[in-house]
Scaffold this motif. Structure first.
Motif, mmCIF file in Angstrom:
data_model
loop_
_atom_site.group_PDB
_atom_site.id
_atom_site.type_symbol
_atom_site.label_atom_id
_atom_site.label_comp_id
_atom_site.label_asym_id
_atom_site.label_seq_id
_atom_site.Cartn_x
_atom_site.Cartn_y
_atom_site.Cartn_z
ATOM 1 N N TRP A 43 0.841 -1.201 0.000
ATOM 2 C CA TRP A 43 0.000 0.000 0.000
ATOM 3 C C TRP A 43 0.873 1.247 0.000
ATOM 4 O O TRP A 43 0.575 2.226 -0.709
ATOM 5 N N ILE A 64 -3.603 -1.727 -5.934
ATOM 6 C CA ILE A 64 -3.995 -1.148 -4.647
ATOM 7 C C ILE A 64 -4.247 0.344 -4.805
ATOM 8 O O ILE A 64 -5.225 0.890 -4.262
ATOM 9 N N ASP A 73 -8.576 4.849 1.697
ATOM 10 C CA ASP A 73 -7.534 4.028 2.312
ATOM 11 C C ASP A 73 -8.093 3.278 3.515
ATOM 12 O O ASP A 73 -7.959 3.712 4.663
ATOM 13 N N VAL A 78 -8.015 -2.096 0.462
ATOM 14 C CA VAL A 78 -6.697 -2.622 0.099
ATOM 15 C C VAL A 78 -6.815 -4.085 -0.327
ATOM 16 O O VAL A 78 -6.166 -4.531 -1.278
#
Length: 513
Positions: A43, A64, A73, A78
């Motif tokens: 990430w 991602i 986020d 993710v």
């Protein structure tokens, strides 16, 4: 295996895949597990899009980045690409098995792959495995169409799929290599090397160009990292070799399930020994996976091999096993293999409940411990940040120690700050040493965190700030006897250069990536 079950799977394949995706999506939402270190690390890559990174090509970061750009986020977003890619993988796996062995064989193959615990993890954890498995399977499907159904367009589609696999992990270069071997050994299809093979290779070459260009600009760091995985860097005893082999076998048994692993290995070995007598389609299946699996099993005796290395090789191995089953072999063994595998899959999904019922959470028997500590740590760190600086904007964070500490804090701290890593050894051990340091924060304040008490801190790090002081000792949820120490550095004057030029090309530390 019940013919009624196989007929039902064949008649309702699409609906079954959609239901599985929805159930897995629900598990993603409610499981409560933090990102593991690799997930947060990738990430963090996604926040700085590039053509390549320290240890892997860019696909994982691109995926991602796309999902978090659209949905924010969050832990779920993710991991969402893994769910989507995993479902696409199942569709192409079923289609590939059907192309080789018909509807009945495809239903059985789908049942087999659903009975492997690795298929659970690949649909849950957003690591490089998720895109690699998906694009690997797409490559095999289109190559099958090109080779045996003589579909001209399939060569190009196979090339695009293999290019995407290469952008996911450098090991995908095995795909064109094994195809080259297959065509060279097959007299009937050898003429395809003159034109069609190069059509397939074109997208792969185009995908490789930016990876090579990036590495040329960064002292071939990805290749140095990959090289560090092979060979023994010091003398190794026979006992150590046996321990490595045992650990590797245990990993395979847990990820594939015991009986299915044994059956795939036996059928692969039988096919390899009878290679000359195999039909072309069986040779193709063997070369696209099982032959490589046997090679990695041998490698695990000679050196330390990561347990996930051979996972893509099982896919065509399972399809080859289905062919044997259709021919009358392994009828009873496969029945019990599927039952045991499905039981392991159900146990994997029910682990949070099982651990809670038997009060095994955070014990030595809890395999989910690595999922549970990072958010708690970030909350405690953020609390101490706010006490020292009520407005932590325009500050940065420096992590000492493992790269996971840097990436997990970057993800779970509420403001997603820029987190750097200080590597005093001078070795390039992660992407953080490839990126530049916090020169943009000259004159700003930074928080430093690690398991190092004040007397053990590098002097050059402390002198890089005008003032440097201890803030707090923070409990380490995963290692209670090794707390974290948080420091505040005020007014950064300069950033010490930690990567020694003489070591840039040779100083690659082996890691588990």
């Amino acid at each position: 295996m019940s013919e009624r079950v196989l007929r039902w799977i064949d008649a309702h394949t699409l609906a079954l895949l959609l239901v599985i995706m929805l159930l897995r999506g629900g598990f993603l939402l409610i499981n409560g597990f933090d990102l593991i270190g690799d997930e947060s690390y990738y990430w963090d890559w996604s926040r700085q899009p590039d053509w390549c990174y320290y240890s892997k090509p860019p696909m994982i970061a691109w995926l991602i980045g796309a999902f978090t750009w659209l949905l924010g986020d969050h832990t779920f977003t993710v991991r969402l690409p893994a769910l989507v890619l995993g479902t696409v993988f199942l569709g192409f796996f079923h289609a590939t098995a059907k192309a080789f062995y018909g509807a009945r064989g495809a239903a059985m193959a789908l049942l087999l792959v659903l009975a492997t615990p690795i298929n659970v993890l690949a649909n849950f954890l957003m690591t490089i495995d998720a895109p690699l498995y998906c694009f690997w399977m797409m490559s095999v499907y289109y190559l099958r169409r090109a080779l045996f159904d003589k579909q001209a367009r399939a060569w190009l589609w196979a090339g695009f799929a293999s290019a995407a696999a290469l952008l996911s992990k450098q090991s995908a270069l095995i795909l064109p290599l094994m195809l080259l071997i297959f065509l060279s050994l097959d007299g009937q299809r050898r003429p395809l090397l003159k034109k069609e093979f190069w059509l397939y290779l074109l997208p792969i070459i185009l995908a490789a160009v930016p990876i090579l260009w990036w590495n040329q600009q960064h002292d071939w760091v990805m290749f140095g990292h990959s090289k560090s995985h092979f060979g023994n860097h010091e003398p190794v005893s026979l006992v150590k070799h046996l321990q490595w082999a045992g650990d590797f076998l245990l990993y395979q048994i847990l990820l594939v399930s015991p009986l299915l692993f044994v059956l795939v290995v036996i059928s692969s070995a039988q096919a390899a020994l009878n290679f000359k007598h195999l039909a072309a389609e069986q040779r193709f299946l063997l070369l696209m996976g099982p032959a490589l699996l046997l090679g990695v099993l041998l490698l695990s005796v000679l050196q330390k091999a990561q347990g996930n290395w051979p996972m893509p090789f099982y896919f065509t191995g399972l399809i080859l096993l289905v062919g044997n089953w259709l021919a009358g072999a392994w009828k009873t063994a496969l029945k019990y293999g599927v039952a045991l595998g499905l039981a392991m899959v159900l146990l994997t999904y029910s682990l949070p409940i099982v651990l809670q019922v038997f009060k095994l959470q955070n014990s030595a028997f809890d395999p989910t411990k690595r999922f549970n500590s990072w958010q708690e740590l970030a909350i405690n760190v953020h609390f101490e940040r706010l006490i020292s600086l009520p407005n932590p904007e325009n500050t940065f964070v420096v992590a000492l120690g493992h790269r996971y500490l840097a990436s997990e804090l970057a993800f779970y701290l509420p403001d997603h700050p820029k987190v750097y890593r200080y590597e005093s050894s001078g070795l390039v051990t992660s992407q953080y040493e490839v990126w530049s340091g916090p020169q943009a924060f000259i004159g700003k304040n930074g928080f430093v965190i690690g398991e190092t008490p004040a007397e053990g801190l590098p002097a050059e790090l402390k002198t890089a700030f005008e003032n440097f002081r201890f803030l707090a000792q923070i409990p380490n949820p995963s290692k209670p006897n090794s707390p974290y120490y948080l420091y505040l550095g005020e007014n950064l004057k300069f950033w010490p250069e930690t990567v020694r030029p003489a070591l840039v090309k040779e100083g690659y530390a082996p890691s588990e990536n």
